[in-house]
Structure formats: structure tokens, C-alpha cells
Design a protein around this motif. Structure first.
Motif, mmCIF file in Angstrom:
data_model
loop_
_atom_site.group_PDB
_atom_site.id
_atom_site.type_symbol
_atom_site.label_atom_id
_atom_site.label_comp_id
_atom_site.label_asym_id
_atom_site.label_seq_id
_atom_site.Cartn_x
_atom_site.Cartn_y
_atom_site.Cartn_z
ATOM 1 N N THR A 254 0.856 -1.274 0.216
ATOM 2 C CA THR A 254 0.043 0.116 -0.183
ATOM 3 C C THR A 254 0.839 1.412 -0.101
ATOM 4 O O THR A 254 2.023 1.369 0.752
ATOM 5 N N SER A 255 0.509 2.181 -0.870
ATOM 6 C CA SER A 255 1.181 3.341 -0.784
ATOM 7 C C SER A 255 0.370 4.726 -0.534
ATOM 8 O O SER A 255 -0.819 4.657 -0.936
ATOM 9 N N LEU A 256 0.706 5.529 0.413
ATOM 10 C CA LEU A 256 0.116 6.464 0.954
ATOM 11 C C LEU A 256 1.060 7.887 0.763
ATOM 12 O O LEU A 256 2.147 7.712 1.089
ATOM 13 N N PRO A 257 0.220 8.898 0.579
ATOM 14 C CA PRO A 257 1.030 10.313 0.212
ATOM 15 C C PRO A 257 1.459 10.616 1.549
ATOM 16 O O PRO A 257 1.228 10.414 2.541
ATOM 17 N N LEU A 258 2.860 11.301 1.457
ATOM 18 C CA LEU A 258 3.438 11.912 2.556
ATOM 19 C C LEU A 258 3.333 13.473 2.364
ATOM 20 O O LEU A 258 3.733 13.887 1.644
ATOM 21 N N LYS A 259 2.910 14.111 3.549
ATOM 22 C CA LYS A 259 2.841 15.521 3.626
ATOM 23 C C LYS A 259 3.899 16.005 4.452
ATOM 24 O O LYS A 259 3.947 15.715 5.800
ATOM 25 N N ASP A 260 4.843 16.911 4.142
ATOM 26 C CA ASP A 260 5.600 17.453 4.699
ATOM 27 C C ASP A 260 5.770 19.123 4.416
ATOM 28 O O ASP A 260 5.565 19.508 3.317
ATOM 29 N N ALA A 261 6.219 19.767 5.696
ATOM 30 C CA ALA A 261 6.007 21.194 5.342
ATOM 31 C C ALA A 261 6.777 21.738 4.531
ATOM 32 O O ALA A 261 6.315 22.894 3.840
ATOM 33 N N ASP A 262 7.831 21.311 4.209
ATOM 34 C CA ASP A 262 8.872 22.234 3.272
ATOM 35 C C ASP A 262 8.787 21.686 1.715
ATOM 36 O O ASP A 262 9.468 21.942 1.267
ATOM 37 N N GLY A 263 8.028 20.625 1.478
ATOM 38 C CA GLY A 263 7.926 20.046 0.156
ATOM 39 C C GLY A 263 9.029 19.522 -0.483
ATOM 40 O O GLY A 263 9.202 19.351 -1.458
ATOM 41 N N THR A 264 9.852 18.942 0.445
ATOM 42 C CA THR A 264 11.021 18.318 0.044
ATOM 43 C C THR A 264 10.587 17.194 -0.990
ATOM 44 O O THR A 264 9.891 16.441 -0.634
ATOM 45 N N GLN A 265 11.589 17.292 -1.842
ATOM 46 C CA GLN A 265 11.219 16.044 -3.097
ATOM 47 C C GLN A 265 12.514 15.076 -3.357
ATOM 48 O O GLN A 265 13.784 15.504 -2.708
ATOM 49 N N TYR A 266 12.496 14.143 -3.832
ATOM 50 C CA TYR A 266 13.656 13.456 -4.140
ATOM 51 C C TYR A 266 14.193 13.839 -5.711
ATOM 52 O O TYR A 266 13.137 13.656 -6.606
ATOM 53 N N GLU A 267 15.179 14.402 -5.927
ATOM 54 C CA GLU A 267 15.804 15.024 -7.046
ATOM 55 C C GLU A 267 16.700 14.225 -7.519
ATOM 56 O O GLU A 267 17.872 13.920 -6.942
ATOM 57 N N THR A 268 16.557 13.677 -8.865
ATOM 58 C CA THR A 268 17.644 12.845 -9.552
ATOM 59 C C THR A 268 18.322 13.821 -10.203
ATOM 60 O O THR A 268 18.064 14.488 -11.126
ATOM 61 N N ILE A 269 19.867 13.535 -10.382
ATOM 62 C CA ILE A 269 20.651 14.226 -11.068
ATOM 63 C C ILE A 269 21.699 13.567 -11.839
ATOM 64 O O ILE A 269 21.860 12.461 -11.384
ATOM 65 N N ALA A 270 22.373 13.930 -12.616
ATOM 66 C CA ALA A 270 23.683 13.578 -13.170
ATOM 67 C C ALA A 270 24.523 14.384 -12.688
ATOM 68 O O ALA A 270 24.652 15.322 -12.839
ATOM 69 N N LEU A 271 25.579 13.547 -12.092
ATOM 70 C CA LEU A 271 26.807 14.312 -11.760
ATOM 71 C C LEU A 271 28.062 14.059 -12.726
ATOM 72 O O LEU A 271 28.306 12.970 -13.169
#
Length: 294
Positions: A254-271
């Protein structure tokens, strides 16, 4: 200072053994030892502490290692750049990636790259984002797909690829699944957590979310692979906060949304290294990724 001296030094540092390094370099052990001594004389400092079983770097050796790796990486890039101008891409593509990185089909991307550039040797290693950043900055990797762990530096630049929110994964029989509501870190304060090692991108994001909310959490179930994490949740041994795309990897959870105050996201980047130090192979791989033709 000769390049071969630096090559010999790096090989000994990696193998921590003169005999193994000599075998890998296809040189005699006496010749390798002479090369290291010549480098030590020129730098006026011992680079290794030698014992009967292994060799370890001195403080001077540790200081030299990063610079030597960067110099050798730049030399490789120079050779590869000349080959690229001549119309043939050769050499090595050394790629790093976190497991199940969002927005990057690593296997398909490398397959497309191999079809276009069969003369390039592909090397791939998986590790946490912090370690991958260090490897790219030191010149040991041409590029890496990871989570953003730091800002750009003189040795490292980042290219944003994708972003997504975090979600809570739990067993369908867990009490949270019955409620079905979006959750805050405070709602999860007393839960048993499954998570990755602290160097991994998802763990860093989750730690930041809970720290920002002022909620202390412990992770008694720590894993180093995605399927191990999903298996533990599937047995209802704990819950996890993970990037949203993880919910598609195990339909039974089961997947449930997570609410967080600062809107932190998982950001994928190329290094990548600085533009002038980026290898032609790394540029070609990024080109495939940007055009979606892998």
C-alpha cells in the motif's frame, strides 16, 4: 613528474600491494618499486608505509592520490577527445548509479550507447549518492546518476533530471493502510522503519523530512538493496518512506502520500566533472539521455 609514475602510484594505492599492482600493470616488481621511489624523491616525501603484508598511504600519499587520479582522468579525456574528433569514440565509460534511480533507464541507456559506440568499454558500479559524488570529483567515474547531496563545486557539476515526492509504503494489513489518508512525519513517529544506509539518496531525503518536522525516528531495519527493503515491508516488519516510483515495484504493498511542511522532493541528477574535463563518452551518454534515443 612522469605520467607512468602517477599510474604506478595509483595502482599501488588501489591494490595496497606491490606484487598485485605489478601484475596488473604488467611490469616487474622491481621496476614498480623504482618508479615509486623516484616519485618519492621528487616529492621529497614518503608516499607509502610498507609492511610484509600490505602497503598503506601516508598523509602525503593521501594528498597526492586525489590529484593523481584527476590528472590521469584528464589525460584519458584528452586521448578520447582526439579519437572523437577523428570520428571514432574509444576508451572507457565509467558510470556510477544508485539502485532504481528515478527517470533514468540505466540498462536501456547503456544498451543504446553500446550499439552506437561498440569500441567503448562500459564499466558500471552501484553505490550511495555521497560516495558517487566523491568518485566523480576524484576522476574515478566519468559521470553518475544519483540524488543531489551537495551544491556544485570546482570538481563537480550537476544536471537536474527529474523530481518526485516521497511516499509511505506499508503492508496492506498495517493500520495505516486501513486509514488510507495522507500522512505527516508526526503520524509516523512511533513506527518501525525499514530504510537504506545513510549514504543513499532516499534515506537522505527521509532524514531531512523528519528533521525539518522535528520528529525523531530510528531505523532498526537497514538494507542495501531495494528488493530487500520491499521484502521486509511485504512481511509487515516495518514501513518505509521512499520515492514515489517505488510503489510500482511491488503491487501488493500500500502506498500513502506523505505530507511535509517544506515540500522536500527526491531529485535525480547527473553528476559530472567540469565541462572542460567531461569525457567524450560521458557527453555522448548524456546526449542519448536527453534525446531519449537510448
Amino acid at each position: 613528474m612522469e605520467l607512468r609514475h602517477l599510474q604506478h602510484f595509483v595502482a599501488v594505492a588501489e591494490d595496497q600491494h606491490f606484487t598485485r599492482a605489478a601484475e596488473r600493470l604488467l611490469v616487474s616488481q622491481s621496476g614498480l618499486s623504482a618508479s615509486i621511489r623516484a616519485l618519492e624523491r621528487e616529492l621529497r616525501a614518503p608516499l607509502f608505509v610498507r609492511t610484509t603484508r600490505r602497503v598503506t598511504l601516508t598523509e602525503a600519499g593521501r594528498a597526492l592520490l586525489g590529484e593523481a587520479e584527476r590528472i590521469l582522468a584528464q589525460v584519458r579525456s584528452a586521448h578520447e577527445a582526439v579519437a572523437a574528433v577523428q570520428g571514432v569514440l574509444r576508451g572507457t565509460l565509467s558510470l556510477g548509479a544508485e539502485q532504481c534511480i528515478a527517470g533514468v533507464p540505466v540498462a536501456g541507456l547503456l544498451a543504446g550507447f553500446r550499439r552506437l559506440h561498440p569500441d567503448v568499454e562500459i564499466r558500471l558500479r552501484q553505490a550511495g549518492s555521497g560516495e558517487l559524488a566523491e568518485e566523480v570529483a576524484a576522476g574515478r567515474l566519468d559521470l553518475a546518476f544519483a540524488y543531489r547531496t551537495q551544491g556544485d563545486t570546482e570538481q563537480l557539476r550537476s544536471v537536474p533530471l527529474s523530481g518526485e515526492p516521497m511516499t509511505v509504503l506499508c503492508h496492506p494489513g498495517h493500520r495505516l493502510a486501513a486509514d488510507g489518508a495522507a500522512l505527516t512525519p508526526h503520524d509516523l513517529a512511533d513506527e518501525v522503519f525499514v530504510d537504506f544506509h545513510p549514504d543513499w539518496g532516499p534515506r537522505r531525503v527521509t532524514d531531512a523530512v523528519f528533521a525539518a518536522a522535528g520528529v525523531r525516528r530510528t531505523v532498526p531495519l537497514e538494507v542495501n538493496d531495494v528488493h530487500g527493503l520491499l521484502d521486509l515491508i511485504d512481511e509487515n516488519l516495518g514501513i518505509a518512506v521512499v520515492p514515489r516510483h517505488f510503489r510500482h515495484k511491488r503491487a501488493s504493498l500500500t502506498s500513502l502520500p506523505l505530507k511535509d511542511a517544506d515540500g522536500t522532493q527526491y531529485e535525480t541528477i547527473a553528476l559530472l566533472p567540469p565541462a572542460q574535463a567531461t569525457s567524450p563518452a560521458a557527453r555522448a551518454l548524456m546526449g542519448l539521455l536527453e534525446t531519449g534515443s537510448g
